[in-house]
Design a protein around this motif. Structure first.
Motif, PDB file in Angstrom:
ATOM      1  N   HIS A  53       0.828  -1.211   0.000  1.00 18.25           N
ATOM      2  CA  HIS A  53       0.000   0.000   0.000  1.00 18.25           C
ATOM      3  C   HIS A  53       0.861   1.258   0.000  1.00 18.25           C
ATOM      4  O   HIS A  53       0.675   2.157  -0.828  1.00 18.25           O
ATOM      5  CB  HIS A  53      -0.927  -0.003   1.215  1.00 18.25           C
ATOM      6  CG  HIS A  53      -1.689   1.262   1.386  1.00 18.25           C
ATOM      7  ND1 HIS A  53      -2.796   1.575   0.632  1.00 18.25           N
ATOM      8  CD2 HIS A  53      -1.478   2.322   2.208  1.00 18.25           C
ATOM      9  CE1 HIS A  53      -3.252   2.769   0.985  1.00 18.25           C
ATOM     10  NE2 HIS A  53      -2.471   3.237   1.946  1.00 18.25           N
ATOM     11  N   SER A  54       1.824   1.348   0.926  1.00 16.44           N
ATOM     12  CA  SER A  54       2.612   2.580   1.046  1.00 16.44           C
ATOM     13  C   SER A  54       3.528   2.785  -0.159  1.00 16.44           C
ATOM     14  O   SER A  54       3.651   3.902  -0.664  1.00 16.44           O
ATOM     15  CB  SER A  54       3.417   2.577   2.346  1.00 16.44           C
ATOM     16  OG  SER A  54       4.279   1.471   2.393  1.00 16.44           O
ATOM     17  N   ALA A  57       1.362   3.790  -3.177  1.00 20.33           N
ATOM     18  CA  ALA A  57       0.875   5.169  -3.055  1.00 20.33           C
ATOM     19  C   ALA A  57       1.994   6.172  -3.320  1.00 20.33           C
ATOM     20  O   ALA A  57       1.781   7.173  -4.018  1.00 20.33           O
ATOM     21  CB  ALA A  57       0.280   5.378  -1.666  1.00 20.33           C
ATOM     22  N   HIS A  89       4.394   8.705   2.923  1.00 20.17           N
ATOM     23  CA  HIS A  89       3.679   7.457   2.689  1.00 20.17           C
ATOM     24  C   HIS A  89       4.179   6.304   3.546  1.00 20.17           C
ATOM     25  O   HIS A  89       3.399   5.408   3.869  1.00 20.17           O
ATOM     26  CB  HIS A  89       3.760   7.073   1.209  1.00 20.17           C
ATOM     27  CG  HIS A  89       2.937   7.955   0.334  1.00 20.17           C
ATOM     28  ND1 HIS A  89       1.567   7.861   0.263  1.00 20.17           N
ATOM     29  CD2 HIS A  89       3.276   8.974  -0.490  1.00 20.17           C
ATOM     30  CE1 HIS A  89       1.100   8.772  -0.578  1.00 20.17           C
ATOM     31  NE2 HIS A  89       2.119   9.467  -1.041  1.00 20.17           N
ATOM     32  N   THR A 179      -2.158  13.526  -1.678  1.00 23.41           N
ATOM     33  CA  THR A 179      -2.167  12.108  -2.055  1.00 23.41           C
ATOM     34  C   THR A 179      -1.950  11.216  -0.835  1.00 23.41           C
ATOM     35  O   THR A 179      -2.538  10.143  -0.731  1.00 23.41           O
ATOM     36  CB  THR A 179      -1.111  11.802  -3.132  1.00 23.41           C
ATOM     37  OG1 THR A 179       0.175  12.199  -2.665  1.00 23.41           O
ATOM     38  CG2 THR A 179      -1.429  12.513  -4.426  1.00 23.41           C
ATOM     39  N   ALA A 183      -4.547   8.454   0.302  1.00 25.25           N
ATOM     40  CA  ALA A 183      -4.098   7.062   0.398  1.00 25.25           C
ATOM     41  C   ALA A 183      -4.329   6.485   1.780  1.00 25.25           C
ATOM     42  O   ALA A 183      -4.629   5.297   1.924  1.00 25.25           O
ATOM     43  CB  ALA A 183      -2.620   6.969   0.031  1.00 25.25           C
ATOM     44  N   SER A 184      -4.229   7.314   2.812  1.00 27.48           N
ATOM     45  CA  SER A 184      -4.424   6.811   4.173  1.00 27.48           C
ATOM     46  C   SER A 184      -5.888   6.481   4.444  1.00 27.48           C
ATOM     47  O   SER A 184      -6.196   5.790   5.409  1.00 27.48           O
ATOM     48  CB  SER A 184      -3.918   7.819   5.204  1.00 27.48           C
ATOM     49  OG  SER A 184      -4.774   8.939   5.297  1.00 27.48           O
ATOM     50  N   VAL A 186      -7.815   5.054   1.969  1.00 27.37           N
ATOM     51  CA  VAL A 186      -8.196   3.946   1.083  1.00 27.37           C
ATOM     52  C   VAL A 186      -8.118   2.623   1.820  1.00 27.37           C
ATOM     53  O   VAL A 186      -9.027   1.802   1.728  1.00 27.37           O
ATOM     54  CB  VAL A 186      -7.273   3.926  -0.166  1.00 27.37           C
ATOM     55  CG1 VAL A 186      -7.451   2.655  -0.956  1.00 27.37           C
ATOM     56  CG2 VAL A 186      -7.539   5.149  -1.032  1.00 27.37           C
ATOM     57  N   ARG A 187      -7.048   2.404   2.540  1.00 25.53           N
ATOM     58  CA  ARG A 187      -6.865   1.140   3.273  1.00 25.53           C
ATOM     59  C   ARG A 187      -7.277   1.346   4.715  1.00 25.53           C
ATOM     60  O   ARG A 187      -6.742   2.199   5.411  1.00 25.53           O
ATOM     61  CB  ARG A 187      -5.399   0.702   3.191  1.00 25.53           C
ATOM     62  CG  ARG A 187      -5.105  -0.620   3.829  1.00 25.53           C
ATOM     63  CD  ARG A 187      -3.673  -1.068   3.495  1.00 25.53           C
ATOM     64  NE  ARG A 187      -3.286  -2.145   4.367  1.00 25.53           N
ATOM     65  CZ  ARG A 187      -2.615  -1.985   5.505  1.00 25.53           C
ATOM     66  NH1 ARG A 187      -2.238  -0.774   5.878  1.00 25.53           N
ATOM     67  NH2 ARG A 187      -2.311  -3.017   6.239  1.00 25.53           N
TER      68      ARG A 187
END
Length: 198
Positions: A53-54, A57, A89, A179, A183-184, A186-187
């Motif tokens: 994930h990180s 992203a 990220h 972003t 992104a944080s 989304v998961r």
């Protein structure tokens, strides 16, 4: 006089017993003194899902900067921004990764770079001084962000036109922050970014 045997003894009133026979982790062994078990250990490996994930992203954010540069016909992705993407990220809870530090830190780095370049030639010596000035400024402003020192070096060594460079730098740092924020969310298990905005 009665004695209450149900009362626990405090550490300073505990009876003295025989010395402990347990071996200390720092006791000398056959090959010399042993180091504590935790000395020199790397941090725990993150879960595979968190890593994917990180890293995904951060890569997507950097590709976004490249795409923006292609649209504007300007080099938008510079090395300090790649380092900032890694921080926001992959270490979103650190003070170095918070929006205040990312945005203001890079702007202070650019300002220090232009100021030093104006006072001295664009040499590696001047770039080193600019990095040191940036470190001092970000520390005093409570905006710690190590990639900002690299921004100062870029400004001194490459002398970009401030009228183009500074707005692109500002927009790029804001894009990185946004972003990371997206992104944080989304998961579900991801740590929420930012820890604070300002």
């Amino acid at each position: 006089m009665s004695t209450d045997t149900t009362t626990a003894l405090s550490p300073d009133t505990a009876p003295a017993g025989p010395p402990s026979t347990a071996v200390s982790s720092a006791a000398p062994g056959p090959e010399g003194p042993r180091r504590p078990r935790m000395a020199g250990r790397a941090p725990a490996r993150p879960a595979p899902a968190a890593t994917v994930h990180s890293v995904s992203a951060a890569t997507a954010a950097l590709l976004g900067l490249v795409a923006l540069g292609a649209l504007l016909h300007e080099p938008v992705l510079i090395p300090p921004l790649a380092a900032s993407a890694a921080l926001v990220h992959c270490a979103p809870a650190l003070p170095l990764a918070q929006p205040r530090s990312v945005v203001v830190g890079h702007l202070l780095g650019a300002a220090a770079g232009y100021a030093v370049a104006a006072a001295a030639s664009g040499s590696a010596w001047a770039a080193a001084v600019a990095a040191g000035v940036t470190l001092a400024l970000t520390t005093l402003a409570r905006t710690p962000h190590s990639p900002a020192c690299a921004t100062a070096v870029v400004v001194v060594l490459q002398a970009p036109a401030p009228g183009r460079f500074v707005p692109l730098l500002l927009g790029s740092t804001v894009l990185l922050v946004l972003t990371a924020f997206a992104a944080s969310r989304v998961r579900r298990a991801a740590p929420k970014y930012p820890a604070y905005w300002w």
